[in-house]
Design a protein around this motif. Structure first.
Motif, PDB file in Angstrom:
ATOM      1  N   GLY A  81       5.860   0.834   6.801  1.00  0.00           N
ATOM      2  CA  GLY A  81       7.051   0.945   5.276  1.00  0.00           C
ATOM      3  C   GLY A  81       7.396   1.694   4.881  1.00  0.00           C
ATOM      4  N   MET A  82       7.085   3.707   5.533  1.00  0.00           N
ATOM      5  CA  MET A  82       7.196   4.884   5.254  1.00  0.00           C
ATOM      6  C   MET A  82       8.270   5.111   6.161  1.00  0.00           C
ATOM      7  SD  MET A  82       5.374   8.740   5.937  1.00  0.00           S
ATOM      8  CE  MET A  82       5.241   7.863   7.971  1.00  0.00           C
ATOM      9  N   CYS A  83       8.059   4.560   7.576  1.00  0.00           N
ATOM     10  CA  CYS A  83       9.424   4.870   8.456  1.00  0.00           C
ATOM     11  C   CYS A  83      10.439   3.969   7.950  1.00  0.00           C
ATOM     12  CB  CYS A  83       8.789   5.129   9.847  1.00  0.00           C
ATOM     13  SG  CYS A  83       6.829   5.938  10.197  1.00  0.00           S
ATOM     14  N   LEU A  84      10.146   3.384   7.734  1.00  0.00           N
ATOM     15  CA  LEU A  84      11.400   1.944   7.798  1.00  0.00           C
ATOM     16  C   LEU A  84      12.038   2.905   6.523  1.00  0.00           C
ATOM     17  CD1 LEU A  84       9.780  -1.128   8.032  1.00  0.00           C
ATOM     18  CD2 LEU A  84      11.451  -0.038   9.255  1.00  0.00           C
ATOM     19  N   ASP A  85      10.824   3.250   5.409  1.00  0.00           N
ATOM     20  CA  ASP A  85      11.802   3.935   4.450  1.00  0.00           C
ATOM     21  C   ASP A  85      12.579   5.869   4.568  1.00  0.00           C
ATOM     22  OD1 ASP A  85      12.814   4.299   1.571  1.00  0.00           O
ATOM     23  OD2 ASP A  85      10.252   5.490   0.785  1.00  0.00           O
ATOM     24  N   ILE A  86      12.087   6.544   5.973  1.00  0.00           N
ATOM     25  CA  ILE A  86      12.987   7.212   6.362  1.00  0.00           C
ATOM     26  C   ILE A  86      13.981   7.082   6.532  1.00  0.00           C
ATOM     27  CG2 ILE A  86      12.407   9.469   7.996  1.00  0.00           C
ATOM     28  CD1 ILE A  86       9.475   9.276   6.939  1.00  0.00           C
ATOM     29  N   ILE A  87      13.959   5.940   7.425  1.00  0.00           N
ATOM     30  CA  ILE A  87      15.169   5.664   8.354  1.00  0.00           C
ATOM     31  C   ILE A  87      16.502   5.290   6.926  1.00  0.00           C
ATOM     32  CG2 ILE A  87      15.880   3.543  10.032  1.00  0.00           C
ATOM     33  CD1 ILE A  87      12.579   3.615  11.503  1.00  0.00           C
ATOM     34  N   ILE A  88      15.784   4.316   6.294  1.00  0.00           N
ATOM     35  CA  ILE A  88      16.572   3.692   5.439  1.00  0.00           C
ATOM     36  C   ILE A  88      17.676   4.884   4.873  1.00  0.00           C
ATOM     37  CG2 ILE A  88      17.196   2.586   3.165  1.00  0.00           C
ATOM     38  CD1 ILE A  88      15.255   0.870   4.305  1.00  0.00           C
ATOM     39  N   ARG A  89      17.159   5.988   4.203  1.00  0.00           N
ATOM     40  CA  ARG A  89      16.914   7.382   3.371  1.00  0.00           C
ATOM     41  C   ARG A  89      17.615   7.882   4.556  1.00  0.00           C
ATOM     42  NH1 ARG A  89      17.007   6.963  -2.025  1.00  0.00           N
ATOM     43  NH2 ARG A  89      15.048   5.858  -2.661  1.00  0.00           N
ATOM     44  N   GLU A  90      18.095   8.027   6.095  1.00  0.00           N
ATOM     45  CA  GLU A  90      19.101   9.018   6.199  1.00  0.00           C
ATOM     46  C   GLU A  90      19.790   8.271   6.475  1.00  0.00           C
ATOM     47  OE1 GLU A  90      18.199  11.145  10.568  1.00  0.00           O
ATOM     48  OE2 GLU A  90      17.182   9.031  10.814  1.00  0.00           O
ATOM     49  N   GLU A  96       0.295  -1.165  -0.048  1.00  0.00           N
ATOM     50  CA  GLU A  96      -0.453  -0.330  -0.148  1.00  0.00           C
ATOM     51  C   GLU A  96       1.281   1.282  -0.328  1.00  0.00           C
ATOM     52  OE1 GLU A  96      -2.896   2.588   0.483  1.00  0.00           O
ATOM     53  OE2 GLU A  96      -3.000   0.485  -0.809  1.00  0.00           O
ATOM     54  N   TYR A  97       2.457   1.269   0.572  1.00  0.00           N
ATOM     55  CA  TYR A  97       3.138   2.426   0.913  1.00  0.00           C
ATOM     56  C   TYR A  97       3.479   2.260  -0.397  1.00  0.00           C
ATOM     57  CZ  TYR A  97       6.937   5.502   1.961  1.00  0.00           C
ATOM     58  OH  TYR A  97       7.867   6.170   1.277  1.00  0.00           O
ATOM     59  N   PHE A  98       3.708   1.497  -1.112  1.00  0.00           N
ATOM     60  CA  PHE A  98       4.132   1.566  -2.535  1.00  0.00           C
ATOM     61  C   PHE A  98       3.053   2.284  -3.527  1.00  0.00           C
ATOM     62  CE2 PHE A  98       7.824  -2.097  -2.522  1.00  0.00           C
ATOM     63  CZ  PHE A  98       8.591  -0.865  -2.378  1.00  0.00           C
ATOM     64  N   ALA A  99       1.828   1.232  -3.683  1.00  0.00           N
ATOM     65  CA  ALA A  99       1.001   1.948  -4.380  1.00  0.00           C
ATOM     66  C   ALA A  99       0.816   3.900  -4.275  1.00  0.00           C
ATOM     67  CB  ALA A  99      -0.169   1.762  -3.943  1.00  0.00           C
ATOM     68  N   ASN A 100       1.712   4.346  -2.980  1.00  0.00           N
ATOM     69  CA  ASN A 100       0.816   6.407  -3.018  1.00  0.00           C
ATOM     70  C   ASN A 100       2.064   6.389  -3.195  1.00  0.00           C
ATOM     71  OD1 ASN A 100      -1.694   6.979  -1.367  1.00  0.00           O
ATOM     72  ND2 ASN A 100      -1.524   5.175  -0.471  1.00  0.00           N
ATOM     73  N   LEU A 101       3.866   5.956  -2.865  1.00  0.00           N
ATOM     74  CA  LEU A 101       4.954   6.575  -3.106  1.00  0.00           C
ATOM     75  C   LEU A 101       5.299   6.437  -4.450  1.00  0.00           C
ATOM     76  CD1 LEU A 101       7.772   7.715  -2.036  1.00  0.00           C
ATOM     77  CD2 LEU A 101       9.129   5.338  -2.445  1.00  0.00           C
ATOM     78  N   PHE A 102       4.679   5.725  -5.782  1.00  0.00           N
ATOM     79  CA  PHE A 102       5.071   5.909  -6.957  1.00  0.00           C
ATOM     80  C   PHE A 102       4.450   6.319  -7.135  1.00  0.00           C
ATOM     81  CE2 PHE A 102       1.354   4.169  -8.399  1.00  0.00           C
ATOM     82  CZ  PHE A 102       1.433   4.276  -9.811  1.00  0.00           C
ATOM     83  N   GLN A 103       3.351   7.149  -7.279  1.00  0.00           N
ATOM     84  CA  GLN A 103       2.275   8.081  -7.236  1.00  0.00           C
ATOM     85  C   GLN A 103       2.834   9.337  -7.489  1.00  0.00           C
ATOM     86  OE1 GLN A 103      -1.752   8.075  -7.257  1.00  0.00           O
ATOM     87  NE2 GLN A 103      -1.435   5.926  -6.796  1.00  0.00           N
ATOM     88  N   ILE A 104       4.304   9.964  -6.365  1.00  0.00           N
ATOM     89  CA  ILE A 104       4.595  10.950  -5.765  1.00  0.00           C
ATOM     90  C   ILE A 104       5.734  10.659  -6.848  1.00  0.00           C
ATOM     91  CG2 ILE A 104       5.281  10.405  -3.795  1.00  0.00           C
ATOM     92  CD1 ILE A 104       5.426  13.938  -5.618  1.00  0.00           C
ATOM     93  N   ASN A 105       6.635   9.783  -6.909  1.00  0.00           N
ATOM     94  CA  ASN A 105       7.788   9.522  -7.830  1.00  0.00           C
ATOM     95  C   ASN A 105       7.663   9.161  -8.902  1.00  0.00           C
ATOM     96  OD1 ASN A 105       9.961   7.297  -8.827  1.00  0.00           O
ATOM     97  ND2 ASN A 105      10.361   7.563  -6.527  1.00  0.00           N
ATOM     98  N   GLN A 106       6.778   9.105  -9.302  1.00  0.00           N
ATOM     99  CA  GLN A 106       6.333   9.587 -10.814  1.00  0.00           C
ATOM    100  C   GLN A 106       5.990  10.702 -11.326  1.00  0.00           C
ATOM    101  OE1 GLN A 106       8.396   7.191 -13.279  1.00  0.00           O
ATOM    102  NE2 GLN A 106       8.918   6.285 -11.434  1.00  0.00           N
TER     103      GLN A 106
END
Length: 622
Positions: A421-430, A356-366
């Motif tokens: 998923g969002m929080c994990l993404d932010i941790i890895i990015r940081e 579900e996180y990907f289904a939202n993230l890809f839309q801003i990403n693209q």
């Protein structure tokens, strides 16, 4: 599986999903094949005959089972309840003793002599009540439809079962059908005739993951980065065609493939769209059901075109991302799923939440949505997650999701699960200075496991930590397997996002989950609900509880087009001129005035720390 709750006067998104892994051990003798014949020409009393030619049985007794549950729906549906008059025969045509031991299982005596079994199948669409999400309803995209000469929705778990210890045998399915109907599926028809189809699968799990929709041919095909996409539509009145929705689907799926990059788990993908007439015997559970190479979507045909396309984007984008997890990354509980005595995995946060996180993230990403739209979506998920049991360990809920009190928290996998998923993404990015994110983690997990190698539930946290950082492991044990609520503000602050309050216009027909209007099912009239405190829209126009809304701005409304009324109201602005014809106490009257929208304080998210812009851009755009 993504559910869309289409109530009398409004739609609210709910979520769920379905997928299953593959099964090992297919090296059986080529002669051990389960042959299935389904006759769609001879429909009697809205039922279809199925004939199963049995493989060699070496025991005195054997059981034949229809699934009790299919993975990912997270509900016990007992598809065997739709099976009637099951009979077993020997080679001479003699009927063998059969005992039905529960809703989904039949015990056959003298099994060494059995050559075939026959039974009639009822469809599930006919049984749905209300919204299609009732206690005894099968979610429509996971259900079946039998409409002689018009449409057949064959989710194969509703038509075909398996013999005890024989799920790993190959299946050959022969389907006789009217020449005017064409079967849309990701499987390959091995029969060149126009009245008969033959499909083969290596095992039962593969068969039930390949739905077929028979209808008058209405489909399009296109290719995206080597993946063949098929869009097939059944529209009762012909209002919607495959061609009319294909441009938006192609744009979306192209963006998804670009976002996924190296992850490419399938070469063919089919979208089956069934549009319901909303009649008493038609589907009422709206949303989508995912399979490794297909998605079944059920929506109301009355939806305005723009709303339908947006719903398709929402449901298909979510389902499509399941090619990552759990199709490619999944636990043993999914890989070796038991359709009648299932054991659930602890990691719905991974299968449904990250999807579900990907289904939202890809839309801003693209570039399909703005940053503000993405923040709004995440803010709404935070609000929804906070309204649920925020101290229930996610892994505990997942493992016990079929029973209460855990079942009631299932929808949180699409709210808090996505936020995990969002929080994990932010941790890895940081920690990686913006160079890597959760998609990189998914690629590493795909390489480590893949479709044929499941992981152990208890070991996946350690594996994820080894691919990322100790802080990721701490997050998982504290907030996913532990009872501690996630401090979202802490993680969003890392990318410069903070919580803000603002006054926003609300829906004139809906407050939260509570509608202001209802419908008389007999007359189809739209009625302002009595005994409810009305918002400013109604009081400003002096509308009262019990008033029947006949028309708005000279356009008549009833149950038949109520969704259009709801949709059009979203475009109303403060102080717009409005004319409402109502019926009060049996007399019609016309009320003219101005639109006064109801406003409410709403929590949102906003980028406020410019010093974190570089990391934010890596998070959303890299």
């Amino acid at each position: 599986m993504k559910k869309i709750f289409f109530a009398i006067a409004f739609a609210t998104l709910l979520w769920s999903c379905k997928t299953v892994g593959t099964s090992a051990n297919v090296s059986k003798s080529i002669t051990e094949v389960v042959h299935v014949a389904i006759n769609l020409n001879d429909v009697k009393e809205d039922k279809v005959m199925v004939t199963i030619t049995a493989p060699k049985i070496s025991t005195d007794e054997v059981t034949y089972s229809i699934p009790k549950i299919v993975p990912g729906t997270y509900s016990i549906d007992d598809y065997g309840k739709y099976i009637e008059d099951l009979k077993a025969f020997d080679s001479k045509g003699n009927i063998l003793p059969v005992n039905k031991t529960d809703d989904n299982t039949w015990n056959i005596k003298n099994a060494k002599t059995v050559t075939k079994i026959t039974y009639w199948v009822n469809d599930t669409f006919d049984t749905e009540k209300g919204s299609g999400f009732g206690k005894n309803d099968v979610f429509s995209p996971a259900g079946t439809n039998i409409d002689a000469g018009v449409n057949f929705m064959l989710n194969m778990h509703g038509f075909v079962g398996y013999f005890q210890d024989k799920k790993d045998l190959a299946y050959t399915v022969n389907i006789a059908h009217p020449e005017t109907l064409w079967g849309a599926t990701s499987m390959t028809d091995q029969d060149a005739s126009t009245t008969n189809d033959v499909f083969t699968t290596a095992r039962y799990a593969q068969l039930v993951e390949n739905p077929i929709m028979y209808a008058k041919p209405d489909y399009t095909t296109f290719t995206v980065d080597g993946m063949e996409i098929l869009i097939s539509v059944f529209s009762p009145t012909g209002k919607v065609t495959a061609e009319s929705i294909t441009p938006q689907m192609k744009t979306m799926m192209t963006a998804q493939k670009t976002f996924l990059g190296k992850i490419n788990a399938t070469k063919k993908y089919t979208v089956l769209l069934y549009l319901s007439s909303m009649k008493d015997t038609d589907a009422k559970g709206f949303g989508a059901l995912e399979h490794p190479t297909a998605t079944t979507v059920v929506l109301p045909e009355m939806m305005p075109k723009e709303e339908l396309v947006q719903s398709m984007k929402d449901v298909v984008s979510h389902e499509f991302f399941h090619i990552v997890t759990p199709l490619t990354i999944h636990s043993k509980e999914i890989h070796y799923f038991d359709y009648n005595t299932p054991k659930m995995s602890e990691h719905l946060w991974l299968y449904e939440g990250v999807t579900e996180y990907f289904a939202n993230l890809f839309q801003i990403n693209q570039g399909l949505i703005t940053e503000e739209e993405f923040y709004t979506r995440m803010s709404e998920k935070i609000a929804h997650a906070n309204a649920m049991n925020d101290t229930m360990p996610f892994t505990t809920m997942s493992a016990n999701v079929l029973t209460e009190p855990y079942k009631a928290q299932y929808l949180n996998v699409y709210e808090k699960g996505a936020l995990i998923g969002m929080c994990l993404d932010i941790i890895i990015r940081e920690k990686s200075n913006g160079e890597r994110g959760i998609l990189d983690l998914m690629q590493k997990l795909s390489n480590e496991y893949g479709a044929s190698k499941p992981f152990n539930d208890k070991e996946i946290f350690a594996k994820i930590t080894s691919f990322t950082y100790p802080e990721v492991g701490t997050f998982l044990t504290t907030y996913v397997s532990g009872p501690t609520p996630i401090p979202y503000e802490t993680y969003l602050a890392k990318v410069g996002i903070t919580k803000v309050m603002s006054k926003v216009p609300g829906n004139v027909f809906l407050k939260g989950q509570s509608p202001y209007i209802t419908v008389n099912q007999q007359t189809k009239e739209i009625i302002v609900i009595p005994t409810i405190e009305l918002n400013d829209f109604y009081t400003n126009l002096e509308l009262k509880g019990g008033d029947i809304i006949v028309s708005i701005n000279e356009k008549p409304y009833s149950l038949d087009n109520i969704y259009e009324m709801i949709s059009e109201s979203q475009n109303w602005k403060e102080n717009d001129t409005i004319t409402v014809k109502i019926k009060r106490d049996g007399k019609e009257q016309i009320i003219k005035g101005k639109v006064k929208l109801p406003y409410e304080e709403k929590e949102g998210l906003k980028a406020t720390d410019a010093s974190k812009t570089t990391l934010k851009e890596a998070w959303l755009k890299a």
